[in-house]
Design a protein around this motif. Structure first.
Motif, PDB file in Angstrom:
ATOM      1  N   GLY A 115      42.674  33.915  45.065  1.00 25.46           N
ATOM      2  CA  GLY A 115      42.906  33.177  43.045  1.00 25.46           C
ATOM      3  C   GLY A 115      43.526  33.964  42.513  1.00 25.46           C
ATOM      4  N   LEU A 116      44.059  33.787  41.821  1.00 29.43           N
ATOM      5  CA  LEU A 116      44.981  32.882  40.307  1.00 29.43           C
ATOM      6  C   LEU A 116      44.017  33.036  38.936  1.00 29.43           C
ATOM      7  CD1 LEU A 116      46.895  33.992  38.463  1.00 29.43           C
ATOM      8  CD2 LEU A 116      47.903  31.495  39.278  1.00 29.43           C
ATOM      9  N   GLY A 117      43.649  34.017  38.044  1.00 32.16           N
ATOM     10  CA  GLY A 117      43.509  33.337  36.805  1.00 32.16           C
ATOM     11  C   GLY A 117      42.639  34.798  36.374  1.00 32.16           C
ATOM     12  N   LYS A 118      41.993  34.446  34.962  1.00 27.74           N
ATOM     13  CA  LYS A 118      41.330  35.858  34.347  1.00 27.74           C
ATOM     14  C   LYS A 118      40.355  36.155  35.424  1.00 27.74           C
ATOM     15  CE  LYS A 118      43.212  34.069  30.000  1.00 27.74           C
ATOM     16  NZ  LYS A 118      42.598  33.330  28.631  1.00 27.74           N
ATOM     17  N   VAL A 119      39.980  37.660  34.967  1.00 27.77           N
ATOM     18  CA  VAL A 119      39.345  38.482  35.364  1.00 27.77           C
ATOM     19  C   VAL A 119      37.521  38.533  34.839  1.00 27.77           C
ATOM     20  CG1 VAL A 119      38.368  41.026  36.556  1.00 27.77           C
ATOM     21  CG2 VAL A 119      40.597  40.068  36.219  1.00 27.77           C
ATOM     22  N   ALA A 120      36.868  38.248  35.411  1.00 26.85           N
ATOM     23  CA  ALA A 120      35.425  37.437  34.597  1.00 26.85           C
ATOM     24  C   ALA A 120      34.640  39.076  34.683  1.00 26.85           C
ATOM     25  CB  ALA A 120      34.808  36.275  35.894  1.00 26.85           C
ATOM     26  N   ALA A 121      35.280  39.894  35.752  1.00 30.08           N
ATOM     27  CA  ALA A 121      34.563  40.825  36.454  1.00 30.08           C
ATOM     28  C   ALA A 121      34.525  41.826  37.386  1.00 30.08           C
ATOM     29  CB  ALA A 121      32.356  40.797  36.874  1.00 30.08           C
ATOM     30  N   ILE A 122      34.341  42.820  36.749  1.00 32.51           N
ATOM     31  CA  ILE A 122      34.848  44.292  38.149  1.00 32.51           C
ATOM     32  C   ILE A 122      33.632  45.013  38.071  1.00 32.51           C
ATOM     33  CG2 ILE A 122      36.114  46.196  38.219  1.00 32.51           C
ATOM     34  CD1 ILE A 122      38.012  45.469  36.509  1.00 32.51           C
ATOM     35  N   LYS A 123      32.992  44.879  39.801  1.00 37.62           N
ATOM     36  CA  LYS A 123      32.232  45.677  39.772  1.00 37.62           C
ATOM     37  C   LYS A 123      32.143  46.640  41.255  1.00 37.62           C
ATOM     38  CE  LYS A 123      28.765  41.802  39.302  1.00 37.62           C
ATOM     39  NZ  LYS A 123      27.957  40.634  39.323  1.00 37.62           N
ATOM     40  N   VAL A 182      43.102  49.087  40.714  1.00 34.52           N
ATOM     41  CA  VAL A 182      41.786  49.049  39.507  1.00 34.52           C
ATOM     42  C   VAL A 182      42.235  48.730  38.133  1.00 34.52           C
ATOM     43  CG1 VAL A 182      38.722  49.854  38.837  1.00 34.52           C
ATOM     44  CG2 VAL A 182      39.987  49.683  41.158  1.00 34.52           C
ATOM     45  N   SER A 183      42.838  49.897  37.965  1.00 36.60           N
ATOM     46  CA  SER A 183      43.970  49.486  37.040  1.00 36.60           C
ATOM     47  C   SER A 183      43.949  48.399  35.885  1.00 36.60           C
ATOM     48  CB  SER A 183      44.948  50.553  36.282  1.00 36.60           C
ATOM     49  OG  SER A 183      44.168  52.287  36.374  1.00 36.60           O
ATOM     50  N   MET A 184      45.113  48.075  37.060  1.00 31.93           N
ATOM     51  CA  MET A 184      45.836  46.667  36.709  1.00 31.93           C
ATOM     52  C   MET A 184      44.820  45.660  36.639  1.00 31.93           C
ATOM     53  SD  MET A 184      48.867  46.343  39.472  1.00 31.93           S
ATOM     54  CE  MET A 184      49.225  45.147  39.308  1.00 31.93           C
ATOM     55  N   ALA A 185      43.146  45.595  37.316  1.00 29.66           N
ATOM     56  CA  ALA A 185      42.127  44.461  37.143  1.00 29.66           C
ATOM     57  C   ALA A 185      41.368  44.708  36.042  1.00 29.66           C
ATOM     58  CB  ALA A 185      41.889  44.291  38.340  1.00 29.66           C
ATOM     59  N   THR A 186      41.612  46.059  35.746  1.00 32.16           N
ATOM     60  CA  THR A 186      40.988  45.940  34.167  1.00 32.16           C
ATOM     61  C   THR A 186      41.481  45.893  33.087  1.00 32.16           C
ATOM     62  OG1 THR A 186      39.446  48.148  35.308  1.00 32.16           O
ATOM     63  CG2 THR A 186      39.946  47.906  32.654  1.00 32.16           C
ATOM     64  N   ALA A 187      43.174  45.979  33.134  1.00 30.21           N
ATOM     65  CA  ALA A 187      43.834  45.543  31.811  1.00 30.21           C
ATOM     66  C   ALA A 187      43.568  44.115  31.365  1.00 30.21           C
ATOM     67  CB  ALA A 187      45.414  45.926  32.487  1.00 30.21           C
ATOM     68  N   TYR A 201      41.638  42.169  32.916  1.00 32.86           N
ATOM     69  CA  TYR A 201      40.203  41.840  32.084  1.00 32.86           C
ATOM     70  C   TYR A 201      40.232  42.310  30.283  1.00 32.86           C
ATOM     71  CZ  TYR A 201      35.313  42.449  30.740  1.00 32.86           C
ATOM     72  OH  TYR A 201      34.340  41.418  30.707  1.00 32.86           O
ATOM     73  N   PHE A 202      41.112  42.987  30.077  1.00 36.11           N
ATOM     74  CA  PHE A 202      40.787  43.638  28.827  1.00 36.11           C
ATOM     75  C   PHE A 202      41.952  42.484  28.101  1.00 36.11           C
ATOM     76  CE2 PHE A 202      38.548  47.246  29.899  1.00 36.11           C
ATOM     77  CZ  PHE A 202      37.302  46.856  29.385  1.00 36.11           C
ATOM     78  N   SER A 203      42.379  42.390  28.422  1.00 31.41           N
ATOM     79  CA  SER A 203      44.132  41.708  27.694  1.00 31.41           C
ATOM     80  C   SER A 203      43.526  40.271  27.880  1.00 31.41           C
ATOM     81  CB  SER A 203      45.232  42.555  28.101  1.00 31.41           C
ATOM     82  OG  SER A 203      45.137  41.531  29.868  1.00 31.41           O
ATOM     83  N   GLY A 204      42.945  39.502  28.269  1.00 31.37           N
ATOM     84  CA  GLY A 204      43.699  38.375  28.983  1.00 31.37           C
ATOM     85  C   GLY A 204      44.033  37.659  29.853  1.00 31.37           C
ATOM     86  N   LYS A 205      44.529  38.991  30.095  1.00 28.66           N
ATOM     87  CA  LYS A 205      45.911  38.227  31.254  1.00 28.66           C
ATOM     88  C   LYS A 205      45.029  37.566  32.782  1.00 28.66           C
ATOM     89  CE  LYS A 205      49.244  39.014  28.444  1.00 28.66           C
ATOM     90  NZ  LYS A 205      50.105  38.521  27.487  1.00 28.66           N
ATOM     91  N   LYS A 206      46.042  36.562  33.310  1.00 29.09           N
ATOM     92  CA  LYS A 206      46.319  35.788  34.497  1.00 29.09           C
ATOM     93  C   LYS A 206      46.083  36.970  35.382  1.00 29.09           C
ATOM     94  CE  LYS A 206      46.002  31.365  33.647  1.00 29.09           C
ATOM     95  NZ  LYS A 206      46.813  29.775  34.280  1.00 29.09           N
ATOM     96  N   PHE A 207      45.406  37.216  36.792  1.00 29.84           N
ATOM     97  CA  PHE A 207      45.438  38.352  37.444  1.00 29.84           C
ATOM     98  C   PHE A 207      45.958  37.426  38.888  1.00 29.84           C
ATOM     99  CE2 PHE A 207      42.972  40.725  40.557  1.00 29.84           C
ATOM    100  CZ  PHE A 207      43.933  42.212  40.009  1.00 29.84           C
TER     101      PHE A 207
END
Length: 103
Positions: A23-31, A80-85, A87-93
């Motif tokens: 997928g390509l989109g904004k991160v909604a959650a990290i569990k 996980v750092s990339m996904a967290t960044a 998430y907080f920046s609102g950038k697509k992942f």
């Protein structure tokens, strides 16, 4: 000359490993899951993700797993750092599933 060598390297490694889009989109959650049978990080993308793999859907959200036993701790920390960044920046992942073909 460097471009030719890099091109050949990419061409030869493309037979060993490929990646499918999750997928390509904004991160909604990290569990993070730490059960007896599973230790993994699950990353959910928002429902508005533009590229979606139908095999990686749950409650309308695209997700991907980072299985801890398949990677060393430094690699997991970077992912996980990339996904967290993101998430907080609102950038697509962009999330890819790596498939390794045995020779």
């Amino acid at each position: 000359m460097k471009k030719v060598i890099l091109g050949l390297l990419l061409f030869t490694t493309s037979f060993v490993a490929t990646a499918d889009n999750i997928g390509l989109g904004k991160v909604a959650a990290i569990k993070e899951y730490d059960f007896n049978s599973l230790s993994a990080v699950k990353i959910y993308l928002e429902a508005s993700a533009t590229v979606k793999n139908s095999n990686c859907q749950e409650s309308g959200k695209t997700y991907g797993f980072i299985t801890l036993s398949k990677h060393d701790s430094n690699t997991v920390n970077r992912m996980v750092s990339m996904a967290t960044a993101a998430y907080f920046s609102g950038k697509k992942f962009a999330f890819f599933l790596k498939v390794i073909h045995a020779k």
